[in-house]
Design an enzyme around this catalytic site. Structure first.
Site, PDB file in Angstrom:
ATOM      1  N   PHE A 115     124.962  36.062 -52.905  1.00 56.09           N
ATOM      2  CA  PHE A 115     125.202  36.442 -54.300  1.00 56.09           C
ATOM      3  C   PHE A 115     125.259  37.959 -54.473  1.00 56.09           C
ATOM      4  O   PHE A 115     125.417  38.437 -55.595  1.00 56.09           O
ATOM      5  CB  PHE A 115     124.104  35.863 -55.205  1.00 56.09           C
ATOM      6  N   HIS A 122     118.626  40.268 -40.062  1.00 52.80           N
ATOM      7  CA  HIS A 122     117.747  39.744 -41.118  1.00 52.80           C
ATOM      8  C   HIS A 122     116.275  39.897 -40.768  1.00 52.80           C
ATOM      9  O   HIS A 122     115.914  40.104 -39.604  1.00 52.80           O
ATOM     10  CB  HIS A 122     118.038  38.257 -41.369  1.00 52.80           C
ATOM     11  N   LYS A 175     113.463  34.460 -41.588  1.00 53.08           N
ATOM     12  CA  LYS A 175     114.635  33.655 -41.933  1.00 53.08           C
ATOM     13  C   LYS A 175     114.668  32.409 -41.050  1.00 53.08           C
ATOM     14  O   LYS A 175     114.479  32.508 -39.841  1.00 53.08           O
ATOM     15  CB  LYS A 175     115.915  34.488 -41.744  1.00 53.08           C
ATOM     16  N   GLY A 224     124.284  32.202 -43.400  1.00 52.27           N
ATOM     17  CA  GLY A 224     125.396  31.584 -44.125  1.00 52.27           C
ATOM     18  C   GLY A 224     126.506  32.593 -44.386  1.00 52.27           C
ATOM     19  O   GLY A 224     127.702  32.269 -44.311  1.00 52.27           O
TER      20      GLY A 224
HETATM   21  N1  NDP Z   1     122.915  33.000 -51.318  1.00 49.71           N
HETATM   22  C1  NDP Z   1     122.181  34.125 -51.267  1.00 49.71           C
HETATM   23  O1  NDP Z   1     122.555  35.174 -51.826  1.00 49.71           O
HETATM   24  C2  NDP Z   1     120.870  34.112 -50.555  1.00 49.71           C
HETATM   25  C3  NDP Z   1     120.507  32.960 -49.909  1.00 49.71           C
HETATM   26  N2  NDP Z   1     119.299  32.885 -49.312  1.00 49.71           N
HETATM   27  C4  NDP Z   1     118.960  31.584 -48.760  1.00 49.71           C
HETATM   28  O2  NDP Z   1     118.044  30.956 -49.655  1.00 49.71           O
HETATM   29  C5  NDP Z   1     117.183  30.086 -48.941  1.00 49.71           C
HETATM   30  C6  NDP Z   1     115.743  30.447 -49.244  1.00 49.71           C
HETATM   31  O3  NDP Z   1     115.445  31.736 -48.737  1.00 49.71           O
HETATM   32  P1  NDP Z   1     114.012  32.402 -48.965  1.00 49.71           P
HETATM   33  O4  NDP Z   1     113.723  32.493 -50.413  1.00 49.71           O
HETATM   34  O5  NDP Z   1     113.979  33.617 -48.129  1.00 49.71           O
HETATM   35  O6  NDP Z   1     113.076  31.290 -48.285  1.00 49.71           O
HETATM   36  P2  NDP Z   1     111.554  30.945 -48.614  1.00 49.71           P
HETATM   37  O7  NDP Z   1     111.078  30.092 -47.467  1.00 49.71           O
HETATM   38  O8  NDP Z   1     110.804  32.163 -48.986  1.00 49.71           O
HETATM   39  O9  NDP Z   1     111.652  30.043 -49.933  1.00 49.71           O
HETATM   40  C7  NDP Z   1     111.997  28.706 -49.961  1.00 49.71           C
HETATM   41  C8  NDP Z   1     111.050  28.041 -50.933  1.00 49.71           C
HETATM   42  O10 NDP Z   1     111.466  26.705 -51.170  1.00 49.71           O
HETATM   43  C9  NDP Z   1     110.310  25.879 -51.098  1.00 49.71           C
HETATM   44  N3  NDP Z   1     110.703  24.505 -50.826  1.00 49.71           N
HETATM   45  C10 NDP Z   1     110.872  23.876 -49.633  1.00 49.71           C
HETATM   46  N4  NDP Z   1     111.245  22.609 -49.840  1.00 49.71           N
HETATM   47  C11 NDP Z   1     111.314  22.424 -51.185  1.00 49.71           C
HETATM   48  C12 NDP Z   1     111.648  21.318 -52.016  1.00 49.71           C
HETATM   49  N5  NDP Z   1     111.970  20.123 -51.486  1.00 49.71           N
HETATM   50  N6  NDP Z   1     111.632  21.495 -53.352  1.00 49.71           N
HETATM   51  C13 NDP Z   1     111.287  22.674 -53.894  1.00 49.71           C
HETATM   52  N7  NDP Z   1     110.952  23.761 -53.152  1.00 49.71           N
HETATM   53  C14 NDP Z   1     110.969  23.628 -51.818  1.00 49.71           C
HETATM   54  C15 NDP Z   1     109.491  26.508 -49.986  1.00 49.71           C
HETATM   55  O11 NDP Z   1     108.160  26.065 -49.977  1.00 49.71           O
HETATM   56  P3  NDP Z   1     107.365  26.033 -48.547  1.00 49.71           P
HETATM   57  O12 NDP Z   1     107.367  27.456 -48.070  1.00 49.71           O
HETATM   58  O13 NDP Z   1     106.022  25.509 -48.928  1.00 49.71           O
HETATM   59  O14 NDP Z   1     108.161  25.126 -47.650  1.00 49.71           O
HETATM   60  C16 NDP Z   1     109.615  27.976 -50.351  1.00 49.71           C
HETATM   61  O15 NDP Z   1     108.705  28.352 -51.360  1.00 49.71           O
HETATM   62  C17 NDP Z   1     117.584  30.222 -47.461  1.00 49.71           C
HETATM   63  O16 NDP Z   1     118.495  29.214 -47.136  1.00 49.71           O
HETATM   64  C18 NDP Z   1     118.262  31.589 -47.425  1.00 49.71           C
HETATM   65  O17 NDP Z   1     119.164  31.734 -46.384  1.00 49.71           O
HETATM   66  C19 NDP Z   1     118.443  33.934 -49.281  1.00 49.71           C
HETATM   67  C20 NDP Z   1     118.785  35.101 -49.865  1.00 49.71           C
HETATM   68  C21 NDP Z   1     120.025  35.283 -50.554  1.00 49.71           C
HETATM   69  O1  LIG Z   2     117.720  34.223 -45.652  1.00 45.94           O
HETATM   70  C1  LIG Z   2     118.100  35.301 -46.189  1.00 45.94           C
HETATM   71  O2  LIG Z   2     117.337  36.260 -46.387  1.00 45.94           O
HETATM   72  C2  LIG Z   2     119.503  35.416 -46.586  1.00 45.94           C
HETATM   73  N1  LIG Z   2     120.256  34.368 -46.517  1.00 45.94           N
HETATM   74  C3  LIG Z   2     121.627  34.292 -46.860  1.00 45.94           C
HETATM   75  C4  LIG Z   2     122.471  34.009 -45.630  1.00 45.94           C
HETATM   76  O3  LIG Z   2     122.025  33.256 -44.746  1.00 45.94           O
HETATM   77  O4  LIG Z   2     123.588  34.501 -45.553  1.00 45.94           O
HETATM   78  C5  LIG Z   2     122.097  35.502 -47.648  1.00 45.94           C
HETATM   79  C6  LIG Z   2     121.507  36.793 -47.209  1.00 45.94           C
HETATM   80  O5  LIG Z   2     122.035  37.110 -45.969  1.00 45.94           O
HETATM   81  C7  LIG Z   2     119.980  36.690 -47.145  1.00 45.94           C
END
Ligand code: NDP
Ligand SMILES: O=C(O)C1=N[C@H](C(=O)O)C[C@H](O)C1
Length: 253
Positions: free
Chosen positions: A113, A140, A144, A150
């Site tokens: 995003f 990263h 991660k 992605g």
């Molecule tokens: N599109 C974008 O711009 C971006 C995408 N991402 C992506 O977003 C995703 C999350 O990244 P990030 O925030 O760093 O990861 P985190 O592990 O910090 O956060 C994921 C959260 O989801 C929770 N979770 C797991 N399973 C469930 C469920 N079934 N229902 C509700 N909550 C749940 C986890 O809990 P628990 O830890 O207890 O399992 C955790 O709190 C990744 O796939 C990452 O690649 C990240 C950054 C930017």
């Molecule tokens: O896990 C992350 O941190 C991120 N995940 C996304 C990805 O897998 O591309 C977006 C960004 O790179 C951060």
């Protein structure tokens, strides 16, 4: 908490206590045209979303749970904005199929995003046909869960499609690997390399090479705040974008 407009978008966040979820909750809470109505974590009841009247659910969870979340939201008639990674072409087809049964319902799934990251992908796609070599390197934080990212996968797919359209074959490479993995992963013929290091958030380089020159496109997210304008943009757009939208590129112009 900011003052809420009477016609505010009612937003629920899945993965609300995660690295991204925490930032998203803050951003939604601060947006004058949105109301944060539900924050759901692992182990919480998904029906909290519908009970709270969420119109849009934002998902930043994990690749292994996101499909069940998405299926449930679509079934409930809730629009979705998804940042969680792991969307293969097969997964995308399944989401399209679920949405086809719910006319008017929208889902925006974006591997990144960050506005700069989206532009980097666009620039890489535009440049790809002009260079005989192209490789992607993503960097990263070490927590991660997936590799390659992605964003890197999507960038490589866009480069591969542009090369194919221009009639370019594989990038020249005479290497015999002494160790498996030395030349990275192969995404539709484009090499992708993943670095994990403390001190990093999310970064990517696209290296394009031709006779006597290279072009390096680099994007750095040094703070997760970088993703919030794109998440809010998609949240505002999704209710009037029925069907599936992959990436936020089309929302920028
Ligand atoms: N599109 C974008 O711009 C971006 C995408 N991402 C992506 O977003 C995703 C999350 O990244 P990030 O925030 O760093 O990861 P985190 O592990 O910090 O956060 C994921 C959260 O989801 C929770 N979770 C797991 N399973 C469930 C469920 N079934 N229902 C509700 N909550 C749940 C986890 O809990 P628990 O830890 O207890 O399992 C955790 O709190 C990744 O796939 C990452 O690649 C990240 C950054 C930017
Ligand atoms: O896990 C992350 O941190 C991120 N995940 C996304 C990805 O897998 O591309 C977006 C960004 O790179 C951060």
């Amino acid at each position: 908490m900011s003052e809420v407009a009477p016609d505010a978008i009612r937003v629920g966040v899945l993965g609300a206590r995660g690295r991204m979820g925490t930032e998203v909750c803050k951003a939604v809470d601060a947006a004058p045209d949105m109301e944060l109505v539900a924050m759901v974590e692992v182990g919480d009841w998904l029906f909290n979303m519908s009970d709270a009247g969420a119109e849009v659910v934002i998902d930043f969870t994990r690749p292994e749970v996101v499909m069940d979340n998405l299926h449930w939201c679509i079934d409930q008639g809730i629009h979705t904005v998804v940042g969680t990674t792991g969307f293969t072409p097969e997964r995308i087809k399944r989401v399209e199929h679920w949405l086809s049964a719910k006319p008017g319902l929208g889902s925006i799934i974006a591997p990144n995003f960050g506005i700069g990251a989206v532009l980097m992908m666009r620039f890489a796609q535009a440049a790809a046909k002009h260079f005989e070599s192209a490789e992607v390197v993503e960097f990263h934080h070490p927590n991660k869960v997936d590799a390659p990212s992605g964003t890197a996968t999507r960038t490589a797919e866009l480069i591969a499609a542009a090369r194919k359209e221009a009639g370019l074959g594989a990038s020249p490479d005479a290497t015999t690997q002494a160790l498996d993995g030395a030349r990275g992963a192969d995404v539709e013929g484009v090499k992708v390399h993943a670095v994990r290091s403390a001190g990093m958030i999310a970064h990517q380089e696209v290296i394009l090479g031709g006779a006597g020159e290279t072009l390096t496109l680099r994007h750095d997210s040094v703070d997760r705040a970088s993703f919030m304008p794109g998440v809010l943009l998609a949240t505002r757009a999704v209710r009037s974008k029925p069907g599936l939208t992959v990436g936020i590129d089309s929302l920028l112009d």
